[in-house]
Design a protein around this motif. Structure first.
Motif, short mmCIF file in Angstrom:
data_model
loop_
_atom_site.label_atom_id
_atom_site.label_comp_id
_atom_site.label_asym_id
_atom_site.label_seq_id
_atom_site.Cartn_x
_atom_site.Cartn_y
_atom_site.Cartn_z
N ARG A 4 -0.14 13.13 -18.02
CA ARG A 4 0.02 11.63 -18.05
C ARG A 4 -0.03 11.09 -19.17
O ARG A 4 0.64 9.73 -19.36
CB ARG A 4 -1.33 10.95 -17.11
CG ARG A 4 -0.77 9.66 -16.47
CD ARG A 4 -2.13 9.52 -15.69
NE ARG A 4 -3.39 9.15 -16.06
CZ ARG A 4 -4.41 8.98 -15.50
NH1 ARG A 4 -4.63 8.81 -14.20
NH2 ARG A 4 -5.81 8.98 -15.96
N GLY A 5 -0.64 11.28 -20.22
CA GLY A 5 -0.86 10.67 -21.47
C GLY A 5 0.35 10.77 -22.46
O GLY A 5 0.55 9.87 -23.31
N GLY A 20 3.73 11.40 -20.73
CA GLY A 20 5.09 11.11 -20.25
C GLY A 20 6.05 12.50 -19.95
O GLY A 20 7.05 12.55 -19.99
N ASP A 32 1.49 11.00 -12.75
CA ASP A 32 0.22 11.16 -12.35
C ASP A 32 -0.19 11.97 -11.19
O ASP A 32 -0.03 13.51 -11.30
CB ASP A 32 -0.41 9.60 -11.85
CG ASP A 32 -1.91 9.82 -11.64
OD1 ASP A 32 -2.45 9.57 -12.69
OD2 ASP A 32 -2.27 9.91 -10.32
N SER A 89 4.01 7.70 -17.21
CA SER A 89 2.57 8.02 -16.85
C SER A 89 2.44 8.86 -15.67
O SER A 89 1.86 8.51 -14.88
CB SER A 89 1.48 6.98 -16.91
OG SER A 89 2.21 5.81 -16.03
N TYR A 103 0.45 3.90 -14.80
CA TYR A 103 0.42 2.70 -15.67
C TYR A 103 1.56 2.07 -15.66
O TYR A 103 1.90 0.95 -16.32
CB TYR A 103 -0.13 3.07 -17.05
CG TYR A 103 -1.41 3.74 -16.94
CD1 TYR A 103 -2.41 3.34 -16.23
CD2 TYR A 103 -1.67 4.98 -17.69
CE1 TYR A 103 -3.70 3.99 -15.93
CE2 TYR A 103 -2.92 5.79 -17.71
CZ TYR A 103 -3.88 5.37 -16.90
OH TYR A 103 -4.89 5.93 -16.98
N ASN A 104 2.76 2.33 -15.03
CA ASN A 104 4.17 1.86 -15.14
C ASN A 104 4.64 0.96 -13.75
O ASN A 104 5.75 0.55 -13.80
CB ASN A 104 5.14 2.88 -15.69
CG ASN A 104 4.70 3.42 -17.06
OD1 ASN A 104 3.97 4.14 -17.24
ND2 ASN A 104 5.04 2.74 -18.09
#
Length: 399
Positions: free
Chosen positions: A309-310, A312, A337, A335, A354-355
């Motif tokens: 996730r950190g 991509g 997940d 991000s 987060y997107n």
């Protein structure tokens, strides 16, 4: 049995995560070395668990720890290997948007959102029921489950009151629904038909999060993301059997096909802890990428997709070699997940936490097939229907 109210809750999850990340960052140097195991109770005997009329798992000679083991935990999860119970289910992707209290429904054939509805405050995951008849949206801060009919893709009844349903699983025999009450630091066992609470199981590790089950279904292991621990639970009792310190910030957890290794995603250590589930000891560590989070076996059960996730990216881990085969980078970043693999195995679906988007990724070459806008904070998406005989929960772990 105690009765819990909203006063039992801890601060919101986002605040707790921020605090824990700050603490772990200060301890990063100490966490750089692989920590040693710390077991607080002996592993219990592993009795056989009924699967309520489902076919018995394939067996192999006893390995370390005794008892029979399935040859392939995912033997019934091959491409389009559907149960009759899902023959009328619509092929859809359900996306819970934690920051807008809604679910977006995607048509996977058109890569388009076709429906949108309100569920409850802070929906986290969409979880298939053990019998595959219902999908449940876990509304964490609303203390409720929203039932969805997979034949229509729509809500099919009033919300069901349960305490703190951050995540949810089902015992492999179908007897209990296990609500992961993260903020209350416990596993709650419910009757999955009446939703009457049967028992609380407190755990001594903050941030209880994701779960997977032993190959013989006799125990489960849960990650505790705010304490760097795993907790092992004997399902015959049920009771806590022991704790294992792995360090970092453990997230998703998946068993390998032969039941020999538990892979534990660590968002802080940027890789996978390898754990012997029977002896309950760490056996290795495999770096994958920044912010390692979600784990999803391929349809042929030869490998596993790992969402980083950190950074991509998605890594493909080979079960036989226990090494990374390749890593795919999302064009334009993201991000990735949680989500799942399409029934035919051709597409990996992941939320962009987060997107405000969902990614459809080709499993042939890792190319991005679609980037679909959804509500803010998309989290545990469910791709449905899935192959398999019964569900043990999360966003679609079937066996």
């Amino acid at each position: 049995m105690p009765v819990w109210t909203s006063s039992d809750r801890q601060p919101p999850r986002a605040l707790r995560v921020a605090v824990v990340i700050a603490v772990w960052a200060a301890l990063a140097a100490a966490c750089a070395e692989e920590p040693g195991p710390s077991i607080r109770a002996a592993t219990p005997a592993r009795p056989q668990v009924s699967t309520n009329g489902n076919p018995a798992p394939l067996s192999a000679p006893a390995g370390d720890g005794g008892g029979s083991q399935p040859v392939d935990v995912y033997a019934f999860d091959g491409a389009n290997q559907f149960s009759p119970a899902v023959r009328r289910a619509r092929q859809l992707v359900y996306v819970p948007n934690s920051d807008s209290n809604t679910v977006d429904v995607i048509d996977p054939a058109r890569f388009t959102v076709i429906d949108h509805y309100v569920t409850g405050r802070n929906p986290q995951h969409v979880v298939p029921s053990w019998d595959l008849s219902t999908l449940y949206v876990t509304n964490d801060l609303a203390n409720s489950l929203t039932p969805v009919d997979p034949t229509t893709g729509r809500i099919k009844g009033p919300n069901i009151p349960v305490a703190d349903p951050y995540n949810m699983y089902f015992t492999p025999d179908g007897k209990y629904a296990i609500v992961v009450a993260e903020a209350l630091q416990r596993l709650d066992f419910y009757d999955p038909h009446t939703w009457q609470l049967r028992m609380h199981l407190p755990v001594d590790c903050p941030g209880v999060d994701h779960v997977d089950f032993a190959a013989d279904n006799s125990f489960l292991v849960a990650t505790c993301e705010f304490s760097g621990k795993l907790v092992k639970v004997d399902l015959a009792t049920p009771s806590v059997a022991g704790y294992l310190t792995v360090g970092g910030m453990p997230q998703d957890i998946k068993l390998d096909p032969r039941g020999e290794v538990l892979y534990v995603a660590d968002m802080m250590a940027n890789g996978l802890h390898l754990v012997d589930p029977v002896r309950f000891v760490m056996t290795g560590f495999l770096p994958t990428g920044k912010g390692t989070h979600g784990l999803y076996p391929t349809r042929d059960a030869t490998a596993m997709y790992v969402s980083n996730r950190g950074e991509g990216s998605v890594s493909l881990v080979d079960f036989a070699t226990r090494q990374v085969r390749r890593t795919w980078q999302l064009p334009g970043g993201g991000s990735p997940d949680m989500g799942g693999v399409s029934a035919d195995g051709s597409v990996l679906w992941l939320t962009g936490r987060y997107n405000g988007e969902v990614y459809a990724i080709s499993t042939r070459d890792g190319s991005l097939l679609a980037r679909i806008r959804v509500g803010p904070g998309p989290h545990g998406a469910c791709v449905w229907p899935q192959p398999g005989r019964y569900s043990v929960g999360h966003t679609g772990i079937l066996r």
